[in-house]
Design a protein around this motif. Structure first.
Motif, PDB file in Angstrom:
ATOM      1  N   LEU A 237     -37.440  97.689  -3.670  1.00 39.44           N
ATOM      2  CA  LEU A 237     -37.114  98.670  -4.713  1.00 39.44           C
ATOM      3  C   LEU A 237     -37.428  98.121  -6.103  1.00 39.44           C
ATOM      4  N   CYS A 238     -37.215  96.835  -6.291  1.00 36.37           N
ATOM      5  CA  CYS A 238     -37.575  96.198  -7.556  1.00 36.37           C
ATOM      6  C   CYS A 238     -39.084  96.311  -7.786  1.00 36.37           C
ATOM      7  N   ALA A 239     -39.871  96.023  -6.763  1.00 34.60           N
ATOM      8  CA  ALA A 239     -41.328  96.104  -6.883  1.00 34.60           C
ATOM      9  C   ALA A 239     -41.765  97.524  -7.249  1.00 34.60           C
TER      10      ALA A 239
ATOM     11  N   PRO B 156     -47.884  96.900 -13.162  1.00 38.87           N
ATOM     12  CA  PRO B 156     -48.537  97.321 -11.916  1.00 38.87           C
ATOM     13  C   PRO B 156     -48.479  96.280 -10.803  1.00 38.87           C
ATOM     14  N   TYR B 157     -48.539  96.812  -9.579  1.00 36.56           N
ATOM     15  CA  TYR B 157     -48.639  95.960  -8.396  1.00 36.56           C
ATOM     16  C   TYR B 157     -49.816  95.003  -8.557  1.00 36.56           C
TER      17      TYR B 157
ATOM     18  N   ALA C 136     -47.350  89.348 -13.613  1.00 37.57           N
ATOM     19  CA  ALA C 136     -45.979  89.682 -14.020  1.00 37.57           C
ATOM     20  C   ALA C 136     -45.227  90.365 -12.876  1.00 37.57           C
ATOM     21  N   HIS C 137     -45.853  91.320 -12.229  1.00 39.05           N
ATOM     22  CA  HIS C 137     -45.214  92.048 -11.138  1.00 39.05           C
ATOM     23  C   HIS C 137     -44.856  91.123  -9.988  1.00 39.05           C
ATOM     24  N   ASP C 138     -45.828  90.330  -9.553  1.00 42.50           N
ATOM     25  CA  ASP C 138     -45.604  89.454  -8.406  1.00 42.50           C
ATOM     26  C   ASP C 138     -44.558  88.385  -8.709  1.00 42.50           C
TER      27      ASP C 138
END
Length: 163
Positions: free
Chosen positions: A38-40, A49-50, A54-56
């Motif tokens: 849910l965080c992703a 973005p995926y 930063a996202h990872d």
């Protein structure tokens, strides 16, 4: 990367968040997995973005904090709380559990190759720009472990200062 073992509950540069997500999850491996997923999704919806650094990084920080809450902060029948806030350049993840007697301490050094655990806070320390913990507010037992990640500005390369 700094560790704030106790004290400040917020970093001075954080203003009112532009985005906020908060949810309780069961203190189980399934709950930790759902928190990460849910965080992703939420980060992507907020414009992180995926498949970006930063996202990872943020998804991994949440995964480690949630896994630690399940493994070390679990009290049967009680949930953990995930709070994710996005500010101008910083994203902050907080995980609150209900066990105050087991406080987060990073390993003194890397764990042995034969160990399957002991790397969670080491990862948090390496990936977060700042992290720490504070006792749970009020009379409730437990603690909140938090990590902050400063998103690079457009065109900036992480670790290289810009003029």
């Amino acid at each position: 990367m700094t560790n704030n073992p106790v004290g400040d509950t917020q970093t001075a540069q954080l203003s009112h968040p532009s985005h906020r997500f908060e949810m309780r999850f069961s203190s189980t491996p399934r709950g930790a997995r759902l928190a990460r997923r849910l965080c992703a999704e939420r980060l992507h919806a907020w414009g992180i973005p995926y498949a970006t650094e930063a996202h990872d990084t943020l998804a991994l920080l949440v995964a480690e904090l949630a896994a630690n809450a399940v493994r070390h902060g679990r009290v049967p029948g009680r949930d953990f709380l995930l709070r994710l806030t996005a500010h101008a350049v910083t994203v902050r993840a907080e995980v609150t559990d209900t066990r105050g007697d087991r406080l987060p301490e990073p390993a003194a050094g890397p764990p042995g190759l034969d160990r399957t655990g002991g790397r969670g806070l080491l990862l948090v320390e390496c990936l977060a720009d700042r992290w720490g913990w504070f006792p749970r507010a009020g009379d409730a037992p437990g603690k909140t472990v938090w990590a902050e990640y400063d998103r690079p500005r457009a065109g900036a390369v992480r670790g290289v200062s810009q003029p």
